[in-house]
Design a protein around this motif. Structure first.
Motif, PDB file in Angstrom:
ATOM      1  N   ASP A  12       1.980   2.043  -3.313  1.00  0.00           N
ATOM      2  CA  ASP A  12       0.892   2.647  -4.087  1.00  0.00           C
ATOM      3  C   ASP A  12       0.603   4.085  -3.660  1.00  0.00           C
ATOM      4  O   ASP A  12      -0.308   4.723  -4.206  1.00  0.00           O
ATOM      5  CB  ASP A  12      -0.387   1.814  -3.941  1.00  0.00           C
ATOM      6  CG  ASP A  12      -0.256   0.435  -4.563  1.00  0.00           C
ATOM      7  OD1 ASP A  12       0.618   0.249  -5.434  1.00  0.00           O
ATOM      8  OD2 ASP A  12      -1.030  -0.465  -4.176  1.00  0.00           O
ATOM      9  N   GLU A  51     -10.049  -2.107  -5.505  1.00  0.00           N
ATOM     10  CA  GLU A  51      -8.892  -2.114  -6.396  1.00  0.00           C
ATOM     11  C   GLU A  51      -8.406  -3.530  -6.682  1.00  0.00           C
ATOM     12  O   GLU A  51      -7.219  -3.762  -6.911  1.00  0.00           O
ATOM     13  CB  GLU A  51      -7.789  -1.237  -5.790  1.00  0.00           C
ATOM     14  CG  GLU A  51      -8.265   0.194  -5.550  1.00  0.00           C
ATOM     15  CD  GLU A  51      -7.235   1.131  -4.933  1.00  0.00           C
ATOM     16  OE1 GLU A  51      -6.053   0.724  -4.806  1.00  0.00           O
ATOM     17  OE2 GLU A  51      -7.614   2.272  -4.584  1.00  0.00           O
ATOM     18  N   THR A  75      -4.867   8.335  -2.381  1.00  0.00           N
ATOM     19  CA  THR A  75      -3.675   9.182  -2.472  1.00  0.00           C
ATOM     20  C   THR A  75      -4.010  10.631  -2.807  1.00  0.00           C
ATOM     21  O   THR A  75      -3.140  11.492  -2.702  1.00  0.00           O
ATOM     22  CB  THR A  75      -2.712   8.641  -3.547  1.00  0.00           C
ATOM     23  OG1 THR A  75      -3.342   8.680  -4.840  1.00  0.00           O
ATOM     24  CG2 THR A  75      -2.295   7.212  -3.236  1.00  0.00           C
ATOM     25  N   ASN A 125      -8.688  -4.821  -1.533  1.00  0.00           N
ATOM     26  CA  ASN A 125      -7.943  -5.539  -2.553  1.00  0.00           C
ATOM     27  C   ASN A 125      -7.852  -6.998  -2.120  1.00  0.00           C
ATOM     28  O   ASN A 125      -8.372  -7.375  -1.070  1.00  0.00           O
ATOM     29  CB  ASN A 125      -6.555  -4.935  -2.761  1.00  0.00           C
ATOM     30  CG  ASN A 125      -6.016  -5.154  -4.166  1.00  0.00           C
ATOM     31  OD1 ASN A 125      -6.299  -6.169  -4.795  1.00  0.00           O
ATOM     32  ND2 ASN A 125      -5.235  -4.209  -4.653  1.00  0.00           N
ATOM     33  N   ALA A 155      -6.216  -4.016  -9.778  1.00  0.00           N
ATOM     34  CA  ALA A 155      -5.212  -2.966  -9.976  1.00  0.00           C
ATOM     35  C   ALA A 155      -3.933  -3.472 -10.636  1.00  0.00           C
ATOM     36  O   ALA A 155      -3.235  -2.702 -11.309  1.00  0.00           O
ATOM     37  CB  ALA A 155      -4.868  -2.308  -8.644  1.00  0.00           C
ATOM     38  N   LEU A 207       0.819  -1.202   0.000  1.00  0.00           N
ATOM     39  CA  LEU A 207       0.000   0.000   0.000  1.00  0.00           C
ATOM     40  C   LEU A 207       0.859   1.261   0.000  1.00  0.00           C
ATOM     41  O   LEU A 207       0.535   2.248  -0.673  1.00  0.00           O
ATOM     42  CB  LEU A 207      -0.947  -0.005   1.196  1.00  0.00           C
ATOM     43  CG  LEU A 207      -2.035  -1.092   1.168  1.00  0.00           C
ATOM     44  CD1 LEU A 207      -2.723  -1.179   2.520  1.00  0.00           C
ATOM     45  CD2 LEU A 207      -3.050  -0.823   0.067  1.00  0.00           C
ATOM     46  N   THR A 262      -9.883   1.194   1.252  1.00  0.00           N
ATOM     47  CA  THR A 262      -9.309   0.494   0.100  1.00  0.00           C
ATOM     48  C   THR A 262      -9.455  -1.009   0.292  1.00  0.00           C
ATOM     49  O   THR A 262      -9.072  -1.548   1.335  1.00  0.00           O
ATOM     50  CB  THR A 262      -7.823   0.851  -0.069  1.00  0.00           C
ATOM     51  OG1 THR A 262      -7.687   2.268  -0.210  1.00  0.00           O
ATOM     52  CG2 THR A 262      -7.228   0.160  -1.292  1.00  0.00           C
ATOM     53  N   THR A 289      -4.422   4.861 -10.409  1.00  0.00           N
ATOM     54  CA  THR A 289      -3.982   5.569  -9.208  1.00  0.00           C
ATOM     55  C   THR A 289      -4.916   5.211  -8.064  1.00  0.00           C
ATOM     56  O   THR A 289      -6.135   5.188  -8.228  1.00  0.00           O
ATOM     57  CB  THR A 289      -4.003   7.089  -9.434  1.00  0.00           C
ATOM     58  OG1 THR A 289      -3.167   7.410 -10.553  1.00  0.00           O
ATOM     59  CG2 THR A 289      -3.501   7.830  -8.207  1.00  0.00           C
ATOM     60  N   SER A 290      -4.345   4.920  -6.913  1.00  0.00           N
ATOM     61  CA  SER A 290      -5.157   4.573  -5.756  1.00  0.00           C
ATOM     62  C   SER A 290      -5.883   5.815  -5.241  1.00  0.00           C
ATOM     63  O   SER A 290      -5.271   6.870  -5.037  1.00  0.00           O
ATOM     64  CB  SER A 290      -4.277   3.976  -4.654  1.00  0.00           C
ATOM     65  OG  SER A 290      -5.049   3.362  -3.663  1.00  0.00           O
ATOM     66  N   LEU A 309      -0.197   5.014  -0.422  1.00  0.00           N
ATOM     67  CA  LEU A 309      -1.101   5.074   0.725  1.00  0.00           C
ATOM     68  C   LEU A 309      -0.302   4.938   2.021  1.00  0.00           C
ATOM     69  O   LEU A 309       0.461   3.985   2.191  1.00  0.00           O
ATOM     70  CB  LEU A 309      -2.142   3.956   0.636  1.00  0.00           C
ATOM     71  CG  LEU A 309      -3.088   4.033  -0.562  1.00  0.00           C
ATOM     72  CD1 LEU A 309      -3.859   2.735  -0.702  1.00  0.00           C
ATOM     73  CD2 LEU A 309      -4.037   5.206  -0.414  1.00  0.00           C
ATOM     74  N   SER A 349     -12.997   2.196  -2.265  1.00  0.00           N
ATOM     75  CA  SER A 349     -12.239   2.012  -3.494  1.00  0.00           C
ATOM     76  C   SER A 349     -11.880   0.536  -3.642  1.00  0.00           C
ATOM     77  O   SER A 349     -11.023   0.011  -2.930  1.00  0.00           O
ATOM     78  CB  SER A 349     -10.962   2.864  -3.471  1.00  0.00           C
ATOM     79  OG  SER A 349     -10.251   2.743  -4.677  1.00  0.00           O
TER      80      SER A 349
END
Length: 380
Positions: free
Chosen positions: A83, A203, A219, A231, A206, A80, A229, A215-216, A85, A201
């Motif tokens: 990415d 992802e 951010t 995932n 991703a 993360l 987030t 783009t996360s 975050l 979000s």
């Protein structure tokens, strides 16, 4: 029996329903080309399998701490941070699949009557999860914009109100494969901050993109404390049956969602979590090979469709695309399965009537055969 009102609010998953029908045909001896499933057709990378076996041999078969083993939460936090975050292991809950992470998030944030905004087409389970939490849906249709968000920002602004509790953003997107631009996500961030809205979000795709780096969302300015987030490992690492995912967000969210997590699933499977560490740290090459194969299949499928005069927006991520079909897309998909023995998913299941979702998580040979069969059945 008297069933609860909450369970009566939802229908079974449309994608799984199609897969079940395809399985019934196959059981009767039919050769079905299944382009309905959201599952990579590659085996789990060997090093990940070996790590799972080694973990079992080492006796890692009991409960773990509810939020996950420290090694995996550290590895997730490191990813993360790559990415952009700013999350530590204390900001992470490891779940049995990303779907569980989404469910726990919805249950934690959505109360009876709360409004949740979805961007259509949207993955089928979002709607069910919102309804199970007692929320009300407000949907923004991206189909007129080739499934892109940036041209629809004004419509999204009109949909968000003081009643909006949560906005769900999924980029790269299932079912369209769209990767939303930075300008689109910046627009989302501005709307979320101005209206004090939390954003979920998703992802999960991703790592599967073709020239467009997502783009996360967390951010962007003002989004760190209002973005959840989600995932997981199913798609990028071909670990669908391992059931491993995670949710990351502010510590307050992790604390509250952790209550539901501990009282429901207890924890993700111990040895699977240890395989997850290996997946995050040592499988970049395997992921790159899978993405390269998906990219070749995407091009092949788009070319074949173009030869038949079928235009479809080019996906920049995931392994799906949407094709325009008859107005009654449910009937079209049933005909495709019954007459051509090709399994697809009706777009209406995702909030996009008139389309069908095709998964190209299959070999080029089988994809080509599916197109031929649909042409022969006068469906393309």
């Amino acid at each position: 029996m008297n069933f609860s009102e909450r369970i009566r609010r939802v229908e079974p998953s449309a994608t799984l329903a199609i897969s079940n029908l395809a399985a019934e045909l196959e059981a009767d001896g039919a050769d079905v080309v299944d382009l309905s499933v959201g599952e990579p057709d590659f085996p789990t990378p060997e090093n990940v399998v070996d790590a799972g076996k080694a973990a079992m041999d080492a006796g890692h078969t009991g409960y773990t701490s509810s939020n996950g083993i420290p090694e995996l939460r550290e590895a997730i936090a490191a990813k993360l941070r790559e990415d952009g975050l700013d999350h530590g292991p204390e900001n992470v809950i490891v779940t049995p699949g990303a779907k569980q992470a989404l469910y726990e998030t919805m249950q934690t944030l959505v109360d009876d009557g709360d409004e949740v905004v979805l961007l259509d087409p949207a993955w089928v389970s979002y709607e069910a999860m919102v309804k199970l939490a007692g929320g009300e849906l407000n949907r923004v249709d991206l189909a007129p914009h080739d499934f892109q968000l940036e041209p629809a920002l004004d419509e999204l602004a009109g949909a968000i109100s003081e009643d909006t509790e949560l906005l769900v953003v999924n980029s790269p997107n299932n079912p369209t494969g769209a990767v939303y631009s930075d300008a689109a996500l910046e627009g989302v961030a501005d709307l979320a901050v101005d209206n004090d809205v939390t954003v979920l979000s998703d992802e999960i795709y991703a790592e599967i993109t073709y020239g467009e780096e997502p783009t996360s969302l967390g951010t962007f300015d003002g989004m760190a404390d209002r973005t959840v987030t989600v995932n997981g490992f199913s798609k990028a690492y071909s670990m669908t049956g391992w059931r491993l995912g995670y949710v990351a967000g502010p510590e307050e969210l992790v604390s509250e969602a952790g209550k539901l997590h501990s009282h429901s699933v207890s924890c993700a499977t111990n040895f699977v979590q240890r395989a997850g560490v290996e997946a995050l740290e040592n499988t970049d090459d395997a992921v790159d090979e899978m993405v390269e194969a998906f990219a070749e299949r995407r091009t092949f499928l788009l070319d074949r469709l173009d030869e038949e005069g079928v235009g479809a927006p080019e996906p920049d991520g995931a392994f799906y695309l949407m094709i325009p079909v008859d107005e009654d897309d449910q009937q079209w998909c049933e005909s495709a399965l019954e007459d051509a023995h090709v399994a697809t998913v009706p777009g209406s299941a995702f909030g996009a009537p008139g389309y069908a979702r095709i998964s190209y998580a299959n070999s080029k040979e089988r994809i080509g055969e599916a197109v031929d069969r649909l042409v022969d059945a006068d469906l393309l």
